[in-house]
Design an enzyme around this catalytic site. Structure first.
Site, PDB file in Angstrom:
ATOM      1  N   THR A 174       0.812  -1.218   0.000  1.00 18.54           N
ATOM      2  CA  THR A 174       0.000   0.000   0.000  1.00 18.54           C
ATOM      3  C   THR A 174       0.844   1.266   0.000  1.00 18.54           C
ATOM      4  O   THR A 174       2.027   1.234   0.353  1.00 18.54           O
ATOM      5  CB  THR A 174      -0.961   0.015   1.217  1.00 18.54           C
ATOM      6  OG1 THR A 174      -1.777   1.181   1.152  1.00 18.54           O
ATOM      7  CG2 THR A 174      -0.197   0.031   2.538  1.00 18.54           C
ATOM      8  N   ARG A 175       0.205   2.355  -0.414  1.00 16.59           N
ATOM      9  CA  ARG A 175       0.831   3.679  -0.326  1.00 16.59           C
ATOM     10  C   ARG A 175      -0.162   4.671   0.273  1.00 16.59           C
ATOM     11  O   ARG A 175       0.006   5.873   0.141  1.00 16.59           O
ATOM     12  CB  ARG A 175       1.237   4.150  -1.729  1.00 16.59           C
ATOM     13  CG  ARG A 175       2.459   3.436  -2.284  1.00 16.59           C
ATOM     14  CD  ARG A 175       2.816   3.964  -3.657  1.00 16.59           C
ATOM     15  NE  ARG A 175       1.983   3.388  -4.691  1.00 16.59           N
ATOM     16  CZ  ARG A 175       1.671   3.989  -5.831  1.00 16.59           C
ATOM     17  NH1 ARG A 175       2.092   5.205  -6.082  1.00 16.59           N
ATOM     18  NH2 ARG A 175       0.925   3.380  -6.740  1.00 16.59           N
ATOM     19  N   HIS A 194      -8.964   2.546   3.871  1.00 21.01           N
ATOM     20  CA  HIS A 194     -10.401   2.785   3.987  1.00 21.01           C
ATOM     21  C   HIS A 194     -11.094   1.427   4.112  1.00 21.01           C
ATOM     22  O   HIS A 194     -10.428   0.380   4.128  1.00 21.01           O
ATOM     23  CB  HIS A 194     -10.930   3.662   2.848  1.00 21.01           C
ATOM     24  CG  HIS A 194     -10.714   3.132   1.460  1.00 21.01           C
ATOM     25  ND1 HIS A 194     -11.038   1.848   1.084  1.00 21.01           N
ATOM     26  CD2 HIS A 194     -10.185   3.717   0.348  1.00 21.01           C
ATOM     27  CE1 HIS A 194     -10.756   1.679  -0.189  1.00 21.01           C
ATOM     28  NE2 HIS A 194     -10.210   2.790  -0.661  1.00 21.01           N
ATOM     29  N   HIS A 226     -10.120  -1.361   1.620  1.00 19.98           N
ATOM     30  CA  HIS A 226      -8.835  -2.039   1.862  1.00 19.98           C
ATOM     31  C   HIS A 226      -8.994  -3.090   2.952  1.00 19.98           C
ATOM     32  O   HIS A 226      -8.475  -4.192   2.845  1.00 19.98           O
ATOM     33  CB  HIS A 226      -7.767  -1.025   2.297  1.00 19.98           C
ATOM     34  CG  HIS A 226      -7.479   0.022   1.267  1.00 19.98           C
ATOM     35  ND1 HIS A 226      -7.498   1.359   1.550  1.00 19.98           N
ATOM     36  CD2 HIS A 226      -7.173  -0.070  -0.048  1.00 19.98           C
ATOM     37  CE1 HIS A 226      -7.213   2.051   0.466  1.00 19.98           C
ATOM     38  NE2 HIS A 226      -7.013   1.208  -0.526  1.00 19.98           N
ATOM     39  N   ARG A 273      -6.542  -3.430  -8.615  1.00 17.95           N
ATOM     40  CA  ARG A 273      -6.689  -2.800  -9.907  1.00 17.95           C
ATOM     41  C   ARG A 273      -5.489  -1.873 -10.142  1.00 17.95           C
ATOM     42  O   ARG A 273      -5.090  -1.144  -9.248  1.00 17.95           O
ATOM     43  CB  ARG A 273      -7.984  -1.977  -9.827  1.00 17.95           C
ATOM     44  CG  ARG A 273      -8.596  -1.579 -11.091  1.00 17.95           C
ATOM     45  CD  ARG A 273      -9.754  -0.629 -10.758  1.00 17.95           C
ATOM     46  NE  ARG A 273     -10.004   0.202 -11.920  1.00 17.95           N
ATOM     47  CZ  ARG A 273     -10.837  -0.146 -12.893  1.00 17.95           C
ATOM     48  NH1 ARG A 273     -11.521  -1.258 -12.810  1.00 17.95           N
ATOM     49  NH2 ARG A 273     -10.993   0.634 -13.945  1.00 17.95           N
TER      50      ARG A 273
END
Ligand code: ZN
Lengths: 75, 383
Positions: B194-195, B199, B202, B288
């Site tokens: 992740t970066r 939310h 996730h 995605r």
């Protein structure tokens, strides 16, 4: 920077068998499909060979355990 | 637990005596200053995050990686890991020389010793077209590659000093994550890259993976960022809040992956998966447009590319789309929700950012504890 290739001879019957399967796969050529299959099989063989190897020596275990405890990753 | 990539975990760290001798004799070696991104590469190589690489790639590996995503020994590898040098320096060294890599700037620190095996030039246009599928200089990865020096030095590294970042306490090495997973009895571990702060979407993806894996490794990329990105401390604090409040104890670990983002889409997804395999993960969550930028890659290219690697040794878990469904009354994915687009509410990153910046909790999108942890910081975004 193209891939380089070597020739391998396989029985004609095996070639025909693979060629017959080709339309059911995403592969364009028999060579591509064979490369895929061989890599898949070799990976399993190599994984079996690595089984049973010790990951850490007792000294390493102690050192890592201390650090992980200090950082709060283990109680 | 999964084997390291290529079968063996690489560790190339000098012993105390060697370190002292080299540091004392540093003036006698040619020294090459390297930037912060290269320092991270050196650490990732020497601590085994990039196993089986033992150093910066020589031309045979480089050609294989650029041409068809394989090292010279046929092991899958998708992003070149290379050390560039200007012509003057490159021409002054030859194979079998030993050089020192030092931090750029004032008071240089000796980071590592490189035993030079190869000094070579490369075709940058071919490089970027293969790796990034574009030569558009507006692509940040292409731009960074085109700005690199024209020569590359390959050879094995030995780490001399570990340059620590501000978040060193989260930067576990592969031997440490592997030990942690073993200690917790995790045989299968899903890695989440992740970066961004989490939310509800996730969390849904992570927990879906946790239903099939023993453990979850949340592994944010820490490194050079674009203006407007959430800062590293905000990302880490937000995940601490999520884990404390919403995860079963000892099912989840938060550590960092310190590396430069290349935005190479599908190839970078494979690269990210390999690094997590070395950390001990058996599964890798691919969403995605993973590691994509702009519209250079199709939304699911990063999922498709894994089909080329039956021998990658880490299993992708693909998510096509996740959203809130008004009919289901929960966060869902396209795989489990039969309802039409009229019921779908997408997660709106822009709205979340705006609300957080205004000090409001985006209740529909984010856990309140996570939002509160974020809003404790004055500066949420990189300037
Ligand atoms: Zn639904």
């Amino acid at each position: 920077m193209a891939d380089t290739f070597k020739d391998v001879r396989i029985p004609a019957s095996l070639y025909a068998r693979i060629e017959k399967r080709l339309p059911n796969t995403d592969f364009k050529t028999v060579a591509d499909y064979i490369s895929y299959l061989v890599r898949k099989i070799l990976d399993t063989i190599e994984e079996d060979e690595n089984k049973g190897k010790k990951d850490f020596t007792p000294d390493e275990e102690r050192e890592i355990e201390d650090r992980l405890r200090n950082l709060g990753y283990i109680d | 637990m999964v084997d390291p990539h290529g079968g063996r975990l690489v560790e190339r760290v000098c012993g105390e005596r060697t370190r002292r001798v080299i540091t004392e004799q540093a003036r006698e070696f040619p020294c090459l200053p390297i930037d912060a991104d290269l320092v991270k590469d050196v650490k990732n190589i020497c601590f085994g995050v990039f196993s089986p690489l033992e150093g910066f790639q020589c031309q045979d590996d480089f050609d294989g990686v650029v041409g068809h995503c394989r090292l010279a020994n046929d092991v899958p590898w998708s992003i070149p890991v290379v050390l560039d040098a200007g012509e003057g320096f490159a021409r002054s060294v030859k194979p079998k020389d030993e050089i020192l890599l030092v931090t750029a700037g004032k008071d240089p620190v000796v980071v590592a010793k490189l035993a030079v095996e190869d000094v070579y030039q490369y075709d940058k246009t071919e490089y970027v077209r293969n790796v990034f599928k574009t030569d558009d200089p507006k692509h940040p990865g292409v731009k960074a590659s085109l700005e690199k020096e024209p020569w590359l030095l390959g050879g094995k590294l030995d780490l001399i000093a570990e340059v620590k970042t501000a978040f060193a306490r989260y930067n576990l090495k592969p031997r440490e994550t592997r030990y942690l997973f073993k200690k917790r009895g995790w045989k299968t571990v899903a890695a989440f890259q992740t970066r961004n702060p989490p939310h509800l979407g996730h969390e849904y993806v992570q927990k879906s993976a946790l239903t099939v894996c023993d453990g979850l490794l949340i592994n944010p990329v820490i490194g050079r960022k674009q203006p407007g990105d959430f800062t590293d401390e905000v990302i880490l604090a937000s995940y601490e809040a999520l884990i404390d409040n919403y995860y079963v104890k000892d099912t989840c670990a938060l550590t960092t992956f310190e590396t430069e983002m290349h935005y190479a889409g599908p190839r970078e997804a494979v690269h990210h998966a390999i690094a997590r395999k070395n950390l001990g993960c058996s599964h890798f969550i691919v969403g995605r447009d993973h590691a994509g930028v702009g519209s250079y890659y199709g939304p699911f290219d990063a999922q498709e590319i894994f089909k080329q690697f039956p021998d990658l040794g880490i299993t992708p878990i693909n998510f096509r789309a996740f959203y809130k469904c008004k009919k289901c009354g929960s966060v869902v994915s396209d795989k489990i929700c039969p309802h039409g687009p009229e019921f779908q509410v997408d997660f709106k990153g822009r709205v979340v950012r705006q609300m957080l910046a205004e000090g409001k909790i985006p209740c529909d999108e984010m856990r309140p504890e996570v939002a509160e942890a974020i809003m404790r910081y004055k500066d949420l975004f990189v300037l």
